[in-house]
Design an enzyme around this catalytic site. Sequence first.
Site, short mmCIF file in Angstrom:
data_model
loop_
_atom_site.label_atom_id
_atom_site.label_comp_id
_atom_site.label_asym_id
_atom_site.label_seq_id
_atom_site.Cartn_x
_atom_site.Cartn_y
_atom_site.Cartn_z
N PRO A 333 -58.38 11.48 55.55
CG PRO A 333 -59.90 11.09 57.28
CD PRO A 333 -58.44 11.01 56.93
CB CYS A 421 -72.12 33.84 30.29
SG CYS A 421 -72.95 35.26 30.97
CE1 TYR A 451 -60.62 18.22 47.74
CE2 TYR A 451 -62.30 16.57 48.16
CZ TYR A 451 -61.00 17.00 48.27
OH TYR A 451 -60.08 16.23 48.93
C1 PLP Z 1 -56.93 14.92 48.16
C2 PLP Z 1 -56.07 14.10 49.03
C3 PLP Z 1 -56.59 13.52 50.18
C4 PLP Z 1 -58.05 13.62 50.58
O1 PLP Z 1 -58.89 12.99 49.69
P1 PLP Z 1 -60.46 12.84 50.06
O2 PLP Z 1 -61.05 12.19 48.87
O3 PLP Z 1 -60.97 14.23 50.28
O4 PLP Z 1 -60.54 12.02 51.29
C5 PLP Z 1 -55.73 12.81 50.98
N1 PLP Z 1 -54.41 12.67 50.67
C6 PLP Z 1 -53.89 13.23 49.57
C7 PLP Z 1 -52.45 13.07 49.28
C8 PLP Z 1 -54.69 13.96 48.71
O5 PLP Z 1 -54.16 14.49 47.61
#
Ligand code: PLP
Length: 497
Positions: A333, A421, A451
């Site tokens: 996560p 802009c 993010y």
């Molecule tokens: C981005 C990603 C995650 C995390 O995703 P979340 O939506 O932030 O929980 C986990 N594993 C992989 C391989 C990812 O690319």
Amino acid sequence: MQSNTNNSTSASPLAPGWLAVPEDLNALHAPMWAAGVQRNDDGELAIDGVPVRELKEQFGTPLFVMSEGDFRARARSFKDAFDAAFADICGGVDVYYAGKSFLCTAVAAWVAGEGLRLDTCSGGELAVAARVGIDGANLGLHGNNKSDAEINRALDMKLGRIVVDSLDELERVAKIASGRGDTAKVMLRLTPGVHAHTHEFIATAHEDQKFGLSMAEDSGEAAGLSAAEEAVAAATSYSNVELLGLHCHIGSQIFEPDGFALAAEKLLDFLAEMRAKYSIVLPELDLGGGYGIAYTPVDTPRPPAEIAQAMAAVVRSKCAELDITPPRISIEPGRAIVGTTTFTLYEVGTLKTVRVDVPADALGEAGRDHNVTFPRRYVSVDGGMSDNPRPVLYDADYSAIVASRTSDAAPQLSRVVGKHCESGDIVVRDVYLPEDVAAGDLLAVPGTGAYCWALSSNYNYLARPGVVAVRNGAARLIVRGETEEDLLNRDMGVANV
Ligand SMILES: *Cc1c(COP(=O)(O)O)cnc(C)c1O
């Protein structure tokens, strides 16, 4: 000034169907906010007792404001919930925090301190982990195009796992490990053909994306074999590769566990097939990340325990059906740990109201021959797509409140926009704000931990904001904001023209 109360205001025809007129514009919808964020006796938003105007005075705006306690609690709750649900299946779960969602040394240290591991996907992210002194055994490295330097760095740091993304990369990792006389610990990222987003998932046999090894029957190089099966066979043939297991990641901002369950079943089927065909026992299975959070009041995330129990039930019954020893489960996560820990604090500047035509038939008054106009308020803030590009990139929805005070004014359909802009520079596409919002008010946008800072840019030569962590009533910078000096630092100057 109009004197109608909040309750008497009906929804604007310009608002999306999901957006209700809030009963109380001053109230905080708890699932969107970090624990410890509330209005103080003066009506000002405060985090762990620290009021937002004080944060603005000390650190300026825009500012990312994070609760350390909330971050630690969410990290722990994932670890505890999954450990408990999987205790009798595989002795617990390894939780890898997805560093790409938000990473700095302080956060990496909290992750390690709470007993989680860390997923990285570049040399730079490995450098953060190394700076904190995280044991390589607790690190993973992802990516569809790892450089030789990154693979070497992973081996230098004795990484617990390199998640290999393709047959091509598998060969490269084996060659580099063999050249160094090392053994690479490898997971294989498979694409089970399950794609989930919020409440739905789709299942397809074939994959058309850059990540992962396809599980579709004829996707390999040899007739009838899948790329995934070829990779398992190849990995076990390399003496410098230790194949730990399989990995999948099916999407992001997912609320329903069905997609995770289907992916788990597909990977367990495949695990059993590999055992039957090649007598290979793969001890680990990673089910990725993607757990959803509340960005707006209509998002209803499930508690980690509920997701963990649903996934555990599937793994338990599938392993029993296949008569295999359950592999050690891991998850990754990112957003669900850091997303809600943070809000962005902005200052309001320019305001304007436009009137937008709404066709008569859209109002259910088809007989009328003229359009009616409705107001939309544009509320400009001192940041925008440079500190949160998600609305531009993904049409992501957010919410906002006036943070520096309460208001009894009527709700007005508003659009919070940045100062760039670019007409697409939207922070919150649709939100009801009090109609007395004025320049100098502070606005807080919740759910910006994941993010946002990680994707921030210097577009229009804006300095990227700092990140403040609040703990026990004290705020400290964990990443300072950029200065104009920083912005000009890499510019080589006119002497070199
Ligand atoms: C981005 C990603 C995650 C995390 O995703 P979340 O939506 O932030 O929980 C986990 N594993 C992989 C391989 C990812 O690319």
